[in-house]
Design a protein around this motif. Structure first.
Motif, PDB file in Angstrom:
ATOM      1  N   LEU B 244       0.843  -1.206   0.000  1.00  0.00           N
ATOM      2  CA  LEU B 244       0.000   0.000   0.000  1.00  0.00           C
ATOM      3  C   LEU B 244       0.876   1.252   0.000  1.00  0.00           C
ATOM      4  CD1 LEU B 244      -2.749   1.478   0.355  1.00  0.00           C
ATOM      5  CD2 LEU B 244      -2.426   1.254   2.800  1.00  0.00           C
ATOM      6  N   SER B 245       1.843   1.298   0.906  1.00  0.00           N
ATOM      7  CA  SER B 245       2.701   2.490   1.003  1.00  0.00           C
ATOM      8  C   SER B 245       3.435   2.717  -0.324  1.00  0.00           C
ATOM      9  CB  SER B 245       3.735   2.322   2.104  1.00  0.00           C
ATOM     10  OG  SER B 245       3.162   1.813   3.247  1.00  0.00           O
ATOM     11  N   ALA B 246       3.995   1.633  -0.872  1.00  0.00           N
ATOM     12  CA  ALA B 246       4.749   1.767  -2.125  1.00  0.00           C
ATOM     13  C   ALA B 246       3.851   2.276  -3.243  1.00  0.00           C
ATOM     14  CB  ALA B 246       5.365   0.423  -2.498  1.00  0.00           C
ATOM     15  N   SER B 247       2.622   1.761  -3.264  1.00  0.00           N
ATOM     16  CA  SER B 247       1.699   2.183  -4.318  1.00  0.00           C
ATOM     17  C   SER B 247       1.336   3.660  -4.167  1.00  0.00           C
ATOM     18  CB  SER B 247       0.446   1.306  -4.266  1.00  0.00           C
ATOM     19  OG  SER B 247      -0.369   1.588  -5.339  1.00  0.00           O
ATOM     20  N   VAL B 248       1.030   4.056  -2.914  1.00  0.00           N
ATOM     21  CA  VAL B 248       0.647   5.460  -2.666  1.00  0.00           C
ATOM     22  C   VAL B 248       1.817   6.389  -2.997  1.00  0.00           C
ATOM     23  CG1 VAL B 248       0.077   7.104  -0.824  1.00  0.00           C
ATOM     24  CG2 VAL B 248      -1.137   4.940  -0.961  1.00  0.00           C
ATOM     25  N   LEU B 249       3.006   6.029  -2.529  1.00  0.00           N
ATOM     26  CA  LEU B 249       4.173   6.895  -2.732  1.00  0.00           C
ATOM     27  C   LEU B 249       4.552   6.994  -4.213  1.00  0.00           C
ATOM     28  CD1 LEU B 249       6.282   5.810   0.350  1.00  0.00           C
ATOM     29  CD2 LEU B 249       5.331   8.078  -0.072  1.00  0.00           C
ATOM     30  N   ASN B 250       4.477   5.852  -4.904  1.00  0.00           N
ATOM     31  CA  ASN B 250       4.785   5.886  -6.338  1.00  0.00           C
ATOM     32  C   ASN B 250       3.789   6.732  -7.106  1.00  0.00           C
ATOM     33  OD1 ASN B 250       7.186   4.357  -7.064  1.00  0.00           O
ATOM     34  ND2 ASN B 250       6.172   2.681  -5.999  1.00  0.00           N
ATOM     35  N   TRP B 251       2.549   6.624  -6.708  1.00  0.00           N
ATOM     36  CA  TRP B 251       1.528   7.447  -7.371  1.00  0.00           C
ATOM     37  C   TRP B 251       1.834   8.931  -7.135  1.00  0.00           C
ATOM     38  CZ3 TRP B 251      -2.764   5.213 -10.009  1.00  0.00           C
ATOM     39  CH2 TRP B 251      -3.617   6.161 -10.596  1.00  0.00           C
ATOM     40  N   ALA B 252       2.216   9.226  -5.877  1.00  0.00           N
ATOM     41  CA  ALA B 252       2.522  10.621  -5.533  1.00  0.00           C
ATOM     42  C   ALA B 252       3.708  11.148  -6.347  1.00  0.00           C
ATOM     43  CB  ALA B 252       2.831  10.712  -4.043  1.00  0.00           C
ATOM     44  N   GLU B 253       4.634  10.257  -6.659  1.00  0.00           N
ATOM     45  CA  GLU B 253       5.814  10.683  -7.423  1.00  0.00           C
ATOM     46  C   GLU B 253       5.580  10.662  -8.923  1.00  0.00           C
ATOM     47  OE1 GLU B 253       8.866   8.066  -6.078  1.00  0.00           O
ATOM     48  OE2 GLU B 253       8.822   8.909  -4.059  1.00  0.00           O
ATOM     49  N   GLY B 254       4.388  10.218  -9.313  1.00  0.00           N
ATOM     50  CA  GLY B 254       4.070  10.193 -10.744  1.00  0.00           C
ATOM     51  C   GLY B 254       4.485   8.897 -11.434  1.00  0.00           C
ATOM     52  N   ALA B 255       5.026   7.934 -10.661  1.00  0.00           N
ATOM     53  CA  ALA B 255       5.412   6.641 -11.252  1.00  0.00           C
ATOM     54  C   ALA B 255       4.183   5.726 -11.245  1.00  0.00           C
ATOM     55  CB  ALA B 255       6.558   6.030 -10.449  1.00  0.00           C
ATOM     56  N   SER B 257       3.034   3.437 -13.275  1.00  0.00           N
ATOM     57  CA  SER B 257       3.178   2.003 -13.559  1.00  0.00           C
ATOM     58  C   SER B 257       3.626   1.247 -12.320  1.00  0.00           C
ATOM     59  CB  SER B 257       4.211   1.771 -14.665  1.00  0.00           C
ATOM     60  OG  SER B 257       3.867   2.539 -15.754  1.00  0.00           O
ATOM     61  N   ALA B 258       4.617   1.796 -11.609  1.00  0.00           N
ATOM     62  CA  ALA B 258       5.088   1.144 -10.380  1.00  0.00           C
ATOM     63  C   ALA B 258       3.973   1.098  -9.354  1.00  0.00           C
ATOM     64  CB  ALA B 258       6.284   1.901  -9.825  1.00  0.00           C
ATOM     65  N   SER B 259       3.210   2.167  -9.294  1.00  0.00           N
ATOM     66  CA  SER B 259       2.097   2.221  -8.347  1.00  0.00           C
ATOM     67  C   SER B 259       1.073   1.135  -8.683  1.00  0.00           C
ATOM     68  CB  SER B 259       1.446   3.600  -8.413  1.00  0.00           C
ATOM     69  OG  SER B 259       0.300   3.616  -7.619  1.00  0.00           O
ATOM     70  N   ILE B 260       0.762   1.003  -9.960  1.00  0.00           N
ATOM     71  CA  ILE B 260      -0.219  -0.016 -10.378  1.00  0.00           C
ATOM     72  C   ILE B 260       0.323  -1.422 -10.088  1.00  0.00           C
ATOM     73  CG2 ILE B 260      -1.352  -1.038 -12.411  1.00  0.00           C
ATOM     74  CD1 ILE B 260      -1.695   1.852 -13.439  1.00  0.00           C
ATOM     75  N   PHE B 261       1.642  -1.582 -10.234  1.00  0.00           N
ATOM     76  CA  PHE B 261       2.246  -2.883  -9.947  1.00  0.00           C
ATOM     77  C   PHE B 261       1.990  -3.287  -8.488  1.00  0.00           C
ATOM     78  CE2 PHE B 261       5.968  -5.053  -8.087  1.00  0.00           C
ATOM     79  CZ  PHE B 261       5.877  -6.266  -8.752  1.00  0.00           C
ATOM     80  N   PHE B 262       2.274  -2.360  -7.545  1.00  0.00           N
ATOM     81  CA  PHE B 262       2.063  -2.687  -6.129  1.00  0.00           C
ATOM     82  C   PHE B 262       0.576  -2.827  -5.813  1.00  0.00           C
ATOM     83  CE2 PHE B 262       6.409  -0.972  -5.763  1.00  0.00           C
ATOM     84  CZ  PHE B 262       6.980  -2.055  -5.119  1.00  0.00           C
ATOM     85  N   ALA B 263      -0.231  -2.002  -6.479  1.00  0.00           N
ATOM     86  CA  ALA B 263      -1.690  -2.122  -6.272  1.00  0.00           C
ATOM     87  C   ALA B 263      -2.164  -3.495  -6.747  1.00  0.00           C
ATOM     88  CB  ALA B 263      -2.416  -1.017  -7.038  1.00  0.00           C
ATOM     89  N   ALA B 264      -1.559  -3.981  -7.847  1.00  0.00           N
ATOM     90  CA  ALA B 264      -1.954  -5.288  -8.380  1.00  0.00           C
ATOM     91  C   ALA B 264      -1.564  -6.405  -7.414  1.00  0.00           C
ATOM     92  CB  ALA B 264      -1.297  -5.513  -9.744  1.00  0.00           C
ATOM     93  N   ILE B 265      -0.396  -6.241  -6.758  1.00  0.00           N
ATOM     94  CA  ILE B 265       0.002  -7.253  -5.753  1.00  0.00           C
ATOM     95  C   ILE B 265      -1.029  -7.275  -4.616  1.00  0.00           C
ATOM     96  CG2 ILE B 265       1.755  -7.904  -4.041  1.00  0.00           C
ATOM     97  CD1 ILE B 265       3.852  -6.675  -5.814  1.00  0.00           C
ATOM     98  N   LEU B 266      -1.386  -6.072  -4.181  1.00  0.00           N
ATOM     99  CA  LEU B 266      -2.379  -5.968  -3.103  1.00  0.00           C
ATOM    100  C   LEU B 266      -3.702  -6.593  -3.536  1.00  0.00           C
ATOM    101  CD1 LEU B 266      -2.794  -4.705  -0.273  1.00  0.00           C
ATOM    102  CD2 LEU B 266      -3.538  -2.624  -1.391  1.00  0.00           C
ATOM    103  N   LEU B 267      -4.120  -6.240  -4.742  1.00  0.00           N
ATOM    104  CA  LEU B 267      -5.398  -6.740  -5.270  1.00  0.00           C
ATOM    105  C   LEU B 267      -5.376  -8.269  -5.371  1.00  0.00           C
ATOM    106  CD1 LEU B 267      -8.179  -6.116  -6.571  1.00  0.00           C
ATOM    107  CD2 LEU B 267      -7.015  -6.068  -8.773  1.00  0.00           C
ATOM    108  N   SER B 268      -4.263  -8.815  -5.870  1.00  0.00           N
ATOM    109  CA  SER B 268      -4.215 -10.273  -6.047  1.00  0.00           C
ATOM    110  C   SER B 268      -4.325 -10.986  -4.695  1.00  0.00           C
ATOM    111  CB  SER B 268      -2.933 -10.689  -6.773  1.00  0.00           C
ATOM    112  OG  SER B 268      -1.820 -10.311  -6.011  1.00  0.00           O
ATOM    113  N   HIS B 269      -3.699 -10.420  -3.659  1.00  0.00           N
ATOM    114  CA  HIS B 269      -3.806 -11.038  -2.332  1.00  0.00           C
ATOM    115  C   HIS B 269      -5.214 -10.895  -1.772  1.00  0.00           C
ATOM    116  CE1 HIS B 269       0.565 -11.194  -2.510  1.00  0.00           C
ATOM    117  NE2 HIS B 269       0.489 -12.084  -1.539  1.00  0.00           N
ATOM    118  N   VAL B 270      -5.805  -9.723  -1.994  1.00  0.00           N
ATOM    119  CA  VAL B 270      -7.179  -9.515  -1.526  1.00  0.00           C
ATOM    120  C   VAL B 270      -8.105 -10.524  -2.208  1.00  0.00           C
ATOM    121  CG1 VAL B 270      -9.145  -7.921  -1.633  1.00  0.00           C
ATOM    122  CG2 VAL B 270      -6.930  -7.092  -0.879  1.00  0.00           C
ATOM    123  N   LEU B 271      -7.914 -10.686  -3.512  1.00  0.00           N
ATOM    124  CA  LEU B 271      -8.779 -11.612  -4.255  1.00  0.00           C
ATOM    125  C   LEU B 271      -8.562 -13.053  -3.791  1.00  0.00           C
ATOM    126  CD1 LEU B 271      -8.612 -10.168  -7.875  1.00  0.00           C
ATOM    127  CD2 LEU B 271     -10.538 -10.086  -6.290  1.00  0.00           C
TER     128      LEU B 271
END
Lengths: 249, 573
Positions: B244-255, B257-271
């Protein structure tokens, strides 16, 4: 309709139900009596599927309550001594909710609901929130909601608690009528008069065992005591207590 | 299909009930609604301002601002995860196994899985909403400090919504497992053992390190690196909070793709875990529910426990430990002793009651004890005073949550049994006063001890120590008076769950008034304290500060008690 075979329930090292065997056929009004902590409520909780037995089986309308719980519960209704109701709903909303859970059609809910509401004099309470109702009125709402889907087996734990004599009479009459129409009624009560007046057969539980089952006459013969059911009850439970004290450990 | 239908019906009924509850609050009092709204807005505004200033301060560190802010965010989400997990375990346990709706539903033709899904959903919302409310201002402040675009806020909300599902699922699984394998006694033992181990581990990990003055002067980066090493656990890559932190921080920095990558990891575990929970947990849940209802002791089969129980039976007619303790109190009549003994026993035997307060005060205690390591830095009297006032605030805020959570529902918890104590010759008035004295004494032991330790750690003079000890004593008495009085004024005899009693009108009102009182008290005390400035404080200012504090405390503690006692006198049981 209710078949209990070799039912055993342990609470840790306490034996709450000890090898109970019982068969209650279709259309019978069966009352179960017993002193406190005799195992009545535990037996009921296993029959309605709230609790797993340690061993033994319970079938309701031919369905094992453990292996086919949904089929059993569709044919069953249960009203505990202090029933749960949604406080912020009105009685009519609650009745519709339970009817829908049993997949009743809207027209069926309307016809059966209106008839029962009228029978239990609940019309003037229909639009009030349940939280504003007295204990007796809540008990009536619970009984109506249980009867709504016309169960094949109706289990009640102390159904007369909180009811005034007028509504207690209505409950007794309707239970008798339904039993005559083929519904199996299984009632646990401490009110011996209810069992004496209403039940086709009476079971007496004591220390987890079903110590006697039969009609009033059979129980009188078994205990060797004549007169009121109270004397029979006290005699049978006292006998059992002496037996269990004298039995070798 | 039928399962979804039943779930939808349960949700509909719950929403209807919630809506009517909200509507009934509106009908109760416009003043109350206004006070609550003002409090919510006030909290959001104040905490936003504090976070905003704090983040500005941190980000201004040359070269290190970004690093420190990022690490703070990692830590925030890591601790949020732990708190959410703990909250979910407690709430799930109550919701699954001590809930009358669950028992009711288990007798209806609703599948066990549907009941589990419904209760999981309910527990997730109950356990998580307050945390989200608490961290919202921080995230808003972070966004504004870094001048982030609008889509950052939407992405963060979505990511957090996804994130809270994981502790909810793990919490429900742990709660079901605990219920299956543990009874109250074994849970209490395990909890205490784990708490001790946890405290020991935390103590080892956060043990202060000696750093020379020379290093502080010349090797700032090396020192900082050693300090930050202690917090690196929050960046452990398999922690959900890390994704979550990595996704939020990457989004804040404008990265993105990296943010979506960490969000996808989170999503896959949630699913994955969500799928397991919502398809496989029905049977386990029912098994646990059945065991909870039919449980003897887990130790029941063991010989030593049976022997212990037999030995205990011999003492069944003897006076218990709590009663003996109360009998040592001089001047306590037997009826009051009976009432107090009953209250203490009920409190002790309900683990969920005291478990949370243990955590709250345990954390505060750990912090205060660790203050000794900062005593070298706290050479300036200004900082010493500031920290002492902050400690007073933290201690009283903790106490306010405790009084609202435990003292406020005391009267309501008599519930259907109110006639037992209500008709006793003792009388309701004296019963309420006895409850007040008991809760006041119990909380004074905690708060006074913490305050004294805090002053000692800050190496304060005896005069200052006495000042803070007096202040916390008065505040303890006032807060207990407020909670006891409001508990009588706004009783809820229908509800047996204390957390639900607290979440009503009276409980919320109590919490708000407690917070307002604490804020007012700290302002008065700081205004009148002779040590608050470098220059001497004129006696008029000191006296007016103390006078204001005394009047405010008296009004807060005495007025609700007086009104409550008056209501109790006229109460029809």
């Amino acid at each position: 309709m209710i078949e209990i075979e070799n039912l055993v329930k342990n609470f840790g090292d306490v034996l709450a139900v000890n090898g109970v065997n019982l068969s209650v056929p279709k259309g019978e009004f069966f009352a179960i009596l017993g002193p406190n902590a005799a195992g009545k409520t535990t037996t009921i909780k296993i029959v309605v599927g709230l609790m797993k037995p340690t061993s033994g089986t319970v079938r309701v309308a031919g369905f094992d309550v453990q292996t086919h719980p949904l089929e059993a519960r569709r044919r069953l209704a249960y009203v505990p001594d202090f029933p749960f109701l949604y406080d912020k709903l009105t009685p009519w909303e609650f009745l519709r909710f339970t009817g829908q859970l049993f997949r009743m059609t809207e027209s069926h809910i309307q016809t059966a609901g209106r008839e029962l509401v009228s029978r239990f004099n609940l019309e003037s309470y229909l639009s009030k929130p349940i939280e504003a109702l007295s204990h007796g009125t809540r008990q009536r709402v619970a009984i109506v909601s249980a009867l709504l889907h016309n169960p094949e087996v109706f289990v009640l734990d102390e159904p007369m608690v909180g009811l005034d004599p007028h509504h207690a009479r209505i409950v007794k009459d309707i239970l008798r009528e339904r039993a005559n129409e083929g519904m199996t009624v299984f009632v646990s009560t401490h009110q011996l008069s209810v069992a004496e007046e209403m039940a086709d057969r009476i079971g007496i539980m004591h220390q987890g065992k079903l110590v006697a089952v039969g009609t009033r006459e059979q129980l009188h013969r078994q205990s060797g005591v004549s007169g009121a059911l109270e004397k029979v009850f006290l005699s049978l439970t006292a006998e059992e207590q002496i037996l269990s004290r004298n039995s070798p450990i | 299909m039928i399962m979804k239908h039943h779930l939808a019906m349960l949700m509909r009924v719950s929403l209807l009930q919630t809506w009517r509850r909200l509507a009934s609050i509106r009908e109760q009092s416009q003043l109350f609604l206004t006070v609550i709204m003002l409090f919510i807005v006030g909290y959001l505004a104040l905490s936003f301002w504090l976070f905003y200033r704090g983040l500005h301060f941190i980000s201004a560190f040359p070269g290190l601002g970004t690093l420190l802010t990022e690490r703070l965010l990692y830590l925030l989400f890591a601790f949020l995860f732990v708190l959410l997990l703990f909250s979910n375990i407690v709430i799930s346990h109550t919701n699954f196994f001590r809930n009358r709706e669950t028992t009711f539903l288990l007798t209806l033709p609703v599948s066990r899985l549907t009941i589990f899904r419904w209760k999981l959903l309910e527990s997730t919302l109950l356990a998580s909403w307050a945390f989200l409310f608490l961290i919202a201002p921080l995230l808003a402040a972070y966004g504004l400090t870094n001048h982030l675009p609008w889509h950052f806020y939407i992405a963060t909300v979505l990511l957090i919504a996804l994130f809270i599902i994981l502790p909810a699922i793990f919490g429900s699984f742990l709660s079901v497992s605990l219920a299956r394998f543990m009874d109250r006694r074994s849970f209490q033992i395990t909890f205490v053992v784990l708490a001790v181990c946890g405290l020991y581990a935390a103590n080892r990990w956060f043990r202060p390190e000696a750093i020379s003055d020379e290093m502080l002067e010349t090797r700032v980066l090396a020192v900082l690196d050693r300090l930050l090493l202690k917090t690196r656990f929050a960046q452990f890559p398999i922690l959900p909070s890390y994704w979550l932190s990595a996704s939020v921080l990457n989004w804040a920095e404008g990265a993105i793709s990296a943010s979506i990558f960490f969000a996808a990891i989170l999503l896959s575990h949630v699913l994955f875990f969500g799928y397991l929970a919502t398809t496989q947990m029905g049977g386990l849940f029912f098994d646990a529910a059945s065991r909870v209802q039919s449980r003897g002791s887990v130790f029941g089969g063991w010989g030593w426990f049976k022997a212990f129980q037999k030995r205990k039976q011999k003492f069944a007619f003897d006076t218990g430990f709590v009663e003996i303790m109360f009998s040592l109190v001089p001047g306590l009549s037997s009826d009051r002793r009976a009432l107090l003994t009953k209250d203490v026993r009920i409190f002790w035997r309900d683990t969920t009651q005291w478990g949370q307060s243990l955590v709250l005060f345990g954390l505060l205690g750990a912090y205060i004890i660790n203050l000794r390591h900062f005593s070298q830095q706290l050479t300036n009297p200004f900082w010493v005073n500031l920290v002492a006032y902050l400690n007073l605030g933290a201690c009283s805020l903790n106490l306010a949550t405790l009084t609202t959570r435990f003292v406020f529902p005391q009267f309501s918890l008599e519930g259907k049994r109110i006639w037992i104590v209500g008709l006793a010759p003792l009388g309701l008035r004296r019963i309420i006063l006895a409850k007040y004295v008991l809760t006041c004494t119990a909380s004074l032991i905690l708060t006074l001890l913490l305050m004294l330790v805090s002053c000692r750690m800050l190496k304060m003079e005896s005069g200052q120590t006495a000042y803070f000890a007096c202040a916390i004593s008065v505040m303890t008495m006032a807060l207990n008076g407020l909670a006891t009085g409001l508990g009588v004024l706004y009783p809820n005899f229908r509800e047996e769950n204390p957390s639900k009693i607290v979440s009503g009108f009276g409980g919320t009102f109590c919490l708000i008034l407690s917070f307002v009182y604490i804020l007012g008290s700290i302002i008065f005390l700081a205004f009148g304290a002779p040590w608050s400035n470098a220059t001497a404080v004129p006696w008029v200012q000191a006296a007016s500060g103390w006078f204001g504090f005394a009047v405010l405390s008296f009004a807060t503690g005495w007025a609700p008690m007086k009104l409550g006692l008056r209501k109790a006198k006229a109460m029809e049981i």
